[in-house]
Design an enzyme around this catalytic site. Structure first.
Site, PDB file in Angstrom:
ATOM      1  N   SER A 389       0.844  -1.185   0.000  1.00  0.00           N
ATOM      2  CA  SER A 389       0.000   0.000   0.000  1.00  0.00           C
ATOM      3  C   SER A 389       0.882   1.239   0.000  1.00  0.00           C
ATOM      4  O   SER A 389       1.898   1.290   0.700  1.00  0.00           O
ATOM      5  CB  SER A 389      -0.911  -0.005   1.235  1.00  0.00           C
ATOM      6  OG  SER A 389      -1.688   1.166   1.281  1.00  0.00           O
ATOM      7  N   ASP A 390       0.480   2.229  -0.812  1.00  0.00           N
ATOM      8  CA  ASP A 390       1.250   3.467  -0.819  1.00  0.00           C
ATOM      9  C   ASP A 390       0.711   4.413   0.253  1.00  0.00           C
ATOM     10  O   ASP A 390      -0.136   4.030   1.071  1.00  0.00           O
ATOM     11  CB  ASP A 390       1.222   4.121  -2.200  1.00  0.00           C
ATOM     12  CG  ASP A 390      -0.186   4.531  -2.621  1.00  0.00           C
ATOM     13  OD1 ASP A 390      -1.096   4.410  -1.779  1.00  0.00           O
ATOM     14  OD2 ASP A 390      -0.363   4.972  -3.759  1.00  0.00           O
ATOM     15  N   LYS A 391       1.188   5.641   0.233  1.00  0.00           N
ATOM     16  CA  LYS A 391       0.830   6.574   1.312  1.00  0.00           C
ATOM     17  C   LYS A 391      -0.643   6.923   1.314  1.00  0.00           C
ATOM     18  O   LYS A 391      -1.172   7.373   2.330  1.00  0.00           O
ATOM     19  CB  LYS A 391       1.656   7.846   1.184  1.00  0.00           C
ATOM     20  CG  LYS A 391       1.449   8.604  -0.133  1.00  0.00           C
ATOM     21  CD  LYS A 391       2.356   9.816  -0.211  1.00  0.00           C
ATOM     22  CE  LYS A 391       2.190  10.527  -1.556  1.00  0.00           C
ATOM     23  NZ  LYS A 391       0.842  11.061  -1.730  1.00  0.00           N
ATOM     24  N   THR A 392      -1.336   6.711   0.183  1.00  0.00           N
ATOM     25  CA  THR A 392      -2.758   7.050   0.142  1.00  0.00           C
ATOM     26  C   THR A 392      -3.633   5.850   0.428  1.00  0.00           C
ATOM     27  O   THR A 392      -4.842   5.968   0.458  1.00  0.00           O
ATOM     28  CB  THR A 392      -3.126   7.620  -1.243  1.00  0.00           C
ATOM     29  OG1 THR A 392      -2.857   6.625  -2.234  1.00  0.00           O
ATOM     30  CG2 THR A 392      -2.342   8.867  -1.545  1.00  0.00           C
TER      31      THR A 392
END
Length: 399
Positions: A389-392
């Site tokens: 998962s990325d930062k968003t």
């Protein structure tokens, strides 16, 4: 508005860029829809900005909207705001899909061979055909295959029906448009290209559009970009963006836009059709079962060939030495032994055990309000070892 669109395009590359793209005399749905995914301000400017697009190409009055008499013509030219129905799932089709499993095919072949030999070849000890018991082994394998196929198809069919019902409910949306200067509410499926659509905070956009005017319009386009930052809809500023993507959420503000793409040509419609046509890849467990079926088939076949060959060579040696007379029956018995090895080597209970385990997993997930459409998804989700998962990204517990 037209001037704003033109100035925005000039900031992207100057007036020379206007000449790079000459719009056709009569634009089609694909040309209009092509502006939206990349938010092509140059194409909008080449069409004459908002005013030129609406007046010359869409034949729309930005204040009064479209004339109802042109709705049928617009639907024929640009399409309807509705996706074509997905291929209907039938129970027999799901049964057929379940029978495509390699393990099932091997079991069926083994069952047929076992039935034929059990009802046509005499028992080597009694010399008689055992009609009372010769069918039992083959029938037992067929019953096992039937149970597995029916359980798999029944679960898949029930879930497909629930998803179809859920899809029909989610498609029932109403929107406000302006036609002949009157604000009316219509089903989202009746939106046509050229409609003046009214949008406000909380709306999920039902078609692609270009901004006419509005106040503090900010959209959540995370479904398209993956970024949770709200996107301001404006013709001014450092990053002008007057384009509305269907399927995105309007978090703030209120305003109007002119519809430029609907149905399969819209951003969300095109995405939905792409996911429909994408092929279903096998799960890790299905891959392993396929490899196991291949290994069992080769191992069983090789063992059977080796056994039959050794027994036949031994029999030929005894015949050549004069210890035994020549008869065809011993060689037929050797063949039966080889077939028996192949049949016995196949684990007919394995597919049933896997299906029952996945069905139990699916029901357990439904108890947690997680509706599973494809039975094998339980295995895929359960086999996940890492979540990227990325930062968003946002992880939830479905509560």
């Amino acid at each position: 508005m037209e001037d704003r669109a033109g100035k925005s395009s000039e900031r992207d590359g100057g007036e020379d860029n206007h000449a790079e793209e000459q719009p056709p005399e009569e634009i089609n749905a694909d040309y209009l829809a092509g502006m939206i995914p990349r938010k092509n301000l140059k194409r909008l400017a080449a069409l004459g900005g908002l005013e030129g697009l609406a007046k010359k190409y869409l034949e729309t009055d930005l204040k009064r909207g479209i004339e109802p008499l042109t709705i049928a013509q617009r639907k024929e030219r640009f399409g309807v705001n509705q996706l074509p129905p997905a291929e209907e799932v039938t129970f027999l089709g799901l049964v057929w899909d379940a029978l495509q499993d390699k393990m099932m095919q091997i079991l069926i072949a083994a069952a047929v061979v076992s039935l034929i030999l059990g009802l046509t070849v005499p028992d080597p000890h009694t010399g008689k055909i055992e009609y009372k018991t010769g069918w039992i082994e083959g029938a037992a394998i067929l019953v096992s295959v039937t149970v597995v196929v029916l359980v798999t198809a029944t679960n898949a069919y029930k879930k497909a029906q629930k998803f179809a019902e859920l899809s029909r409910e989610t498609q029932k949306k109403n929107v406000e448009v302006i036609r002949e200067g009157v604000k009316i509410t219509i089903p989202s499926t009746e939106i046509v290209v050229g409609d003046i659509m009214l949008v406000r905070a909380g709306d999920i956009l039902q078609a692609d559009g270009v901004l006419i005017d509005g106040v503090e319009l900010r959209c959540d386009e995370s479904t398209a970009t993956g970024e949770s930052d709200m996107v301001e809809k404006t013709y001014t500023g450092e990053r002008p963006d007057p384009f509305f993507l269907s399927g995105s959420n309007l978090n703030e503000g209120a305003g109007k836009c002119v519809v430029v793409a609907v149905g399969t040509k819209s951003f969300s419609g095109n995405l939905a059709m792409t996911t429909r046509t994408s092929g279903n890849s096998e799960t890790p467990l299905q891959v392993k079962l396929g490899e196991l079926a291949d290994s069992i088939g080769w191992a069983g076949m090789n063992a059977a060939i080796l056994t039959v060959s050794v027994l036949a060579l031994k029999q030929i040696y005894y015949i050549c030495q004069g210890h035994k007379p020549f008869h065809l029956k011993p060689f037929l018995d050797f063949l039966i032994v080889g077939v028996t090895i192949v049949v016995v080597a196949i684990p007919e209970g394995l597919p049933l055990a896997v299906t029952i385990a996945l069905a139990y997993s699916m029901r357990s997930m439904m108890a947690d309000n997680c509706l599973v459409r494809v039975l094998a998804s339980c295995e895929t989700m359960g086999g996940a070892t890492a979540i990227c998962s990325d930062k968003t990204g946002t992880l939830t517990t479905n509560r």
